[in-house]
Structure formats: structure tokens, C-alpha cells
Design a protein around this motif. Structure first.
Motif, PDB file in Angstrom:
ATOM      1  N   ARG A   1       0.842  -1.208   0.000  1.00 61.78           N
ATOM      2  CA  ARG A   1       0.000   0.000   0.000  1.00 61.78           C
ATOM      3  C   ARG A   1       0.874   1.253   0.000  1.00 61.78           C
ATOM      4  O   ARG A   1       0.507   2.307  -0.496  1.00 61.78           O
TER       5      ARG A   1
ATOM      6  N   TYR B   1      -2.427 -12.177  -6.962  1.00 62.00           N
ATOM      7  CA  TYR B   1      -3.063 -10.953  -7.435  1.00 62.00           C
ATOM      8  C   TYR B   1      -4.022 -11.336  -8.550  1.00 62.00           C
ATOM      9  O   TYR B   1      -3.605 -11.823  -9.599  1.00 62.00           O
TER      10      TYR B   1
ATOM     11  N   SER C   1      -7.633   2.658  -5.201  1.00 62.88           N
ATOM     12  CA  SER C   1      -6.952   1.402  -5.597  1.00 62.88           C
ATOM     13  C   SER C   1      -5.949   1.767  -6.683  1.00 62.88           C
ATOM     14  O   SER C   1      -6.078   2.794  -7.357  1.00 62.88           O
TER      15      SER C   1
ATOM     16  N   SER D   1      -2.304  -5.737  -4.430  1.00 68.82           N
ATOM     17  CA  SER D   1      -3.350  -6.710  -4.096  1.00 68.82           C
ATOM     18  C   SER D   1      -3.549  -6.790  -2.585  1.00 68.82           C
ATOM     19  O   SER D   1      -2.680  -6.385  -1.817  1.00 68.82           O
ATOM     20  N   THR D   2      -4.677  -7.287  -2.205  1.00 70.31           N
ATOM     21  CA  THR D   2      -4.935  -7.452  -0.758  1.00 70.31           C
ATOM     22  C   THR D   2      -4.173  -8.683  -0.273  1.00 70.31           C
ATOM     23  O   THR D   2      -3.529  -8.657   0.737  1.00 70.31           O
ATOM     24  N   ASP D   3      -4.174  -9.767  -1.104  1.00 69.63           N
ATOM     25  CA  ASP D   3      -3.431 -10.970  -0.727  1.00 69.63           C
ATOM     26  C   ASP D   3      -2.066 -10.914  -1.400  1.00 69.63           C
ATOM     27  O   ASP D   3      -1.929 -11.067  -2.607  1.00 69.63           O
TER      28      ASP D   3
END
Ligand code: CS2
Ligand code: MG
Length: 402
Positions: free
Chosen positions: A126, A168, A157, A162-164
């Protein structure tokens, strides 16, 4: 040997994949990847309705003639759907040919030009520190080449974040989700990221970055210039590349190496870019650029102009494409790097494969064929689920490039 039948297998172990399986009268079969992220059923239908009826009875070893038949015979040439369908047939035929010869596919292409192929992974975060920590993890895993993408402050975004962390998957919704974009913010933050990465990791690791088609040529020239001190391995998809000559402007202003081509599907999409040496890496893939047969032609043209290969290898290309690509990568004289985004465990179960990863490099394995199979029983457990790639708007609502 004769083709007696072929079938299209659509399966969705965590994400959608389309696989073509071609059967012969000698019991040998071959498989090809026909996955086109967000438009999977278009390729499945193209194969089912317009290609498979023409294959029955043909000699699978005549892969060139079949390629020419499907390309010239379509009349409506080129495009991602047509060329992904042709790619799947071509990959399956090369798989059959290599199995019939009792050789790993790379041997039929001319044998290995190197012992293994360097791959790059996707580090993202992030913010700068989170991205740098992810880069450290990839270095820990033995990667010598790492793509770095960071979130842009003020944007909800950003592509590639990616969150994970290890996986992705951008095709994230039943209908296209909407992202928002600001080139101004992006241009301010990317150089700071690479300044930090070089400061923390030095110049040993190859660092890559994907702009993902979002700048204008002059903005891309500015970004390339601002990154020169950080010696990127490549800056990818700096602008959308329909206008190939747009890269002349970028080239005039910066020596940062440029990579383009994951959305290309024939040699015609990149002929000018290569012949005018406007790029340094061509990203075309086995699955979207007409298979092994056509990708070899693109690579051979590229070799004349010092352009190296850097095949696309995102999670939305199945392990069948990855396997075939690694055979191509092991052979191709002007190899650069192979993208390697991990597939999920479920996907790995559906597509058992001979390829392996070790200390930042990969090898396709030596089983006859391309070394990837499909477990049809398991595949049947994961029915298709419509999923779209997002769309992207500028801050004022103008539709932009995702
Ligand atoms: C990206 C891809 O890996 C990359 O370089 O450009 O992940 C791309 O976003 C997806 O393949 C689109 O389906
Ligand atoms: Mg890309």
C-alpha cells in the motif's frame, strides 16, 4: 496420426481457465491454454463452434499447415479471441508432436540455450515501506528480478496492489468494478519508491515496474527520465501501444528500457516497435499470440533488433501456458526474463505440471510434451463464474485505461 476429437474445458479453481484438449487416433492427446481474462467464453465458443469442426481428420503433426489454415482461413484476421483460439490449438499440437517424439518440447525447438530461465515475481504494497518489505521477501525466496508496484496516496486502488500479497487476481467482480486514476499523483510517487528500493537493496536485484497503459507518451518520457538513476530492468506498458510510433517520443527522452506486448496477438502489433528499436523487451505470450508457432516468428524478428523476450505470465494465464512458455524460454536465443505469478493451490491441483521453481529460476522439466496436464474430474468441480477486469476512470470521470 489423425485428430479424432477435441473438447473445450472451462473450469474455475479460484479463477476462470479455458483449456483445449485434442485427441488423436493413436491415443496421444495434447492440451493448450485458451484463457482470455474477462472474455473466456468468447474463446471457448470460437473454438467449439468454428475451429473444432475443422480439426477432425487432420494430421496433428502438420502444425504449421493447421496454423495457416486457421489464420488465413478465418478471413477476419488477428484479434485476441481469434489468436487465443489459434494459440490453444497450436500449443496442443506441439504437445502432441513432442509426446509422439518422446521429447520435452524445448528439444523440438532447437534444444536448450541455457540451463534454466530467470523469472520475476510481483512485490506490491500500500505504501513504500510495505512494498520494500515485500521486495525483501522475494529476495529471500531467491528471486533476482522483482516487479514493484505501490499504492498511490489519495487513490482508492492502484493497478498491481493486491490485498493478498502472494496472489493478485484483478478480475474481481461479476460486473466491471470501477477504479479511479490520477497520473499526476502517480508520477510524483513512483520515483520515490525506486529511490527507496535502491537505497535499501542496492543495484543487485533487477527491478521492474508496470505502468499498465496509463500515461501519455510525454508523461511516460518524463517517468522514464525520472527513473534513470534507479536503473530499472524495464518500464512496462508505459502507454497503450496501438500507436506504435508513440514510442519514438518516449525513446527520444529516456534510456530506461521499455517492455510492451502482453495485449498483442500478432507480429503486426509489434513490427514497427521492433524494427525501429522503440522497445527493449517484447511481452507477447504463447496463449495470446498464436501459440509457439507464431511466438517463434516474433522472437526471431526481435532478435534482429536486439529486442529480448519477456513473456507475460500472470495468474490469468493457466499453468498450461506457463509450461509451454518455459520450454520456449529455455530455447529462445534472445531470452530476457519470464513473468511468474503464482497460481493458487486449487489451480495447481487441476493442472499437474513438470515445471519447477528454484532460486529465482524455473525449468519446464523433461517429460515428453510441454509437461502440463489437466485433471478433468477435478476441473469439473469448479464451474465457470463470470468475472470482469475492472474499468478505470480519471478523477473527472473520464473513462481511461485500466
Ligand atoms: C499485468 C497483468 O502481469 C502483468 O504484467 O499487466 O497482470 C494483467 O493486468 C492481467 O494479465 C490482465 O488480465
Ligand atoms: Mg503488464
Amino acid at each position: 496420426m489423425k485428430i479424432v476429437n477435441a473438447k473445450v474445458i472451462v473450469t474455475s479453481p479460484d479463477r476462470n481457465f479455458v483449456t483445449l484438449k485434442i485427441f488423436t487416433d493413436e491415443g496421444v492427446y495434447g492440451i493448450g491454454d485458451a484463457t482470455l481474462n474477462g472474455r473466456e467464453l468468447a474463446v471457448a465458443a470460437y473454438l467449439q463452434e468454428h475451429v473444432i469442426p475443422c480439426l477432425t481428420g487432420k494430421d496433428p503433426l502438420q502444425s504449421e499447415d493447421i496454423w495457416q489454415f486457421l489464420y488465413r482461413g478465418a478471413y477476419w484476421r488477428r484479434g485476441p479471441v481469434t489468436m487465443s483460439a489459434i494459440a490453444a490449438v497450436d500449443t496442443a499440437l506441439w504437445d502432441i508432436k513432442a509426446k509422439a517424439a518422446g521429447m520435452p518440447l524445448y528439444q523440438l525447438l532447437g534444444g536448450k540455450s541455457r540451463d534454466s530461465v530467470m523469472v520475476y515475481g510481483h512485490a506490491n504494497g500500500r505504501d513504500i515501506e510495505e512494498t520494500a518489505d515485500e521486495v525483501a521477501k522475494y529476495i529471500e525466496l531467491g528471486y533476482r528480478a522483482i516487479r514493484a508496484q505501490r499504492g498511490i496516496p489519495g487513490l482508492g486502488s492502484t493497478y498491481g496492489v493486491s490485498t493478498d500479497k502472494m496472489f493478485y487476481e484483478p478480475a474481481d467482480a461479476e460486473l466491471p468494478s470501477e477504479n479511479s486514476w490520477s497520473s499526476e499523483r502517480y508520477l510524483d510517487h513512483v520515483p520515490v519508491l525506486f529511490d527507496r528500493l535502491r537505497d535499501r537493496f542496492g543495484f543487485e536485484p533487477h527491478l521492474l515496474h508496470d505502468v499498465h497503459h496509463r500515461l501519455t507518451p510525454i508523461e511516460a518520457a518524463r517517468l522514464g527520465k525520472s527513473l534513470e538513476d534507479y536503473r530499472l530492468y524495464w518500464l512496462e506498458d508505459a502507454v497503450t501501444a496501438e500507436n506504435q510510433e508513440g514510442f519514438r517520443l518516449i525513446r527520444q527522452h529516456t534510456v530506461t528500457p521499455l517492455a510492451v506486448g502482453e495485449v498483442f496477438n500478432t507480429i503486426w502489433d509489434c513490427k514497427q516497435l521492433i524494427e525501429e528499436q522503440l522497445i527493449d523487451y517484447i511481452r507477447t505470450t504463447v496463449a495470446h499470440a498464436g501459440g509457439i508457432t507464431h511466438l517463434r516468428r516474433i522472437a526471431d524478428l526481435a532478435a534482429l533488433y536486439h529486442v529480448r523476450t519477456g513473456c507475460h505470465g500472470a495468474t490469468d494465464l493457466s499453468p498450461v501456458c506457463m509450461g509451454a512458455a518455459l520450454h520456449f524460454d529455455l530455447w529462445v536465443p534472445n531470452f530476457g526474463v519470464q513473468e511468474y505469478m503464482l497460481h493458487s493451490e486449487k489451480t495447481e491441483g487441476v493442472f499437474p505440471h513438470a515445471y519447477s521453481f528454484d532460486k529465482g529460476s524455473m525449468h519446464p522439466g523433461d517429460t515428453p510434451g510441454h509437461g502440463v496436464d489437466i485433471d478433468e474430474e477435478l476441473a469439473a468441480k469448479y464451474p465457470y463464474q463470470r468475472a470482469y477486469l475492472p474499468v478505470n476512470r480519471l478523477q473527472d470521470g473520464t473513462m481511461w485505461n485500466w
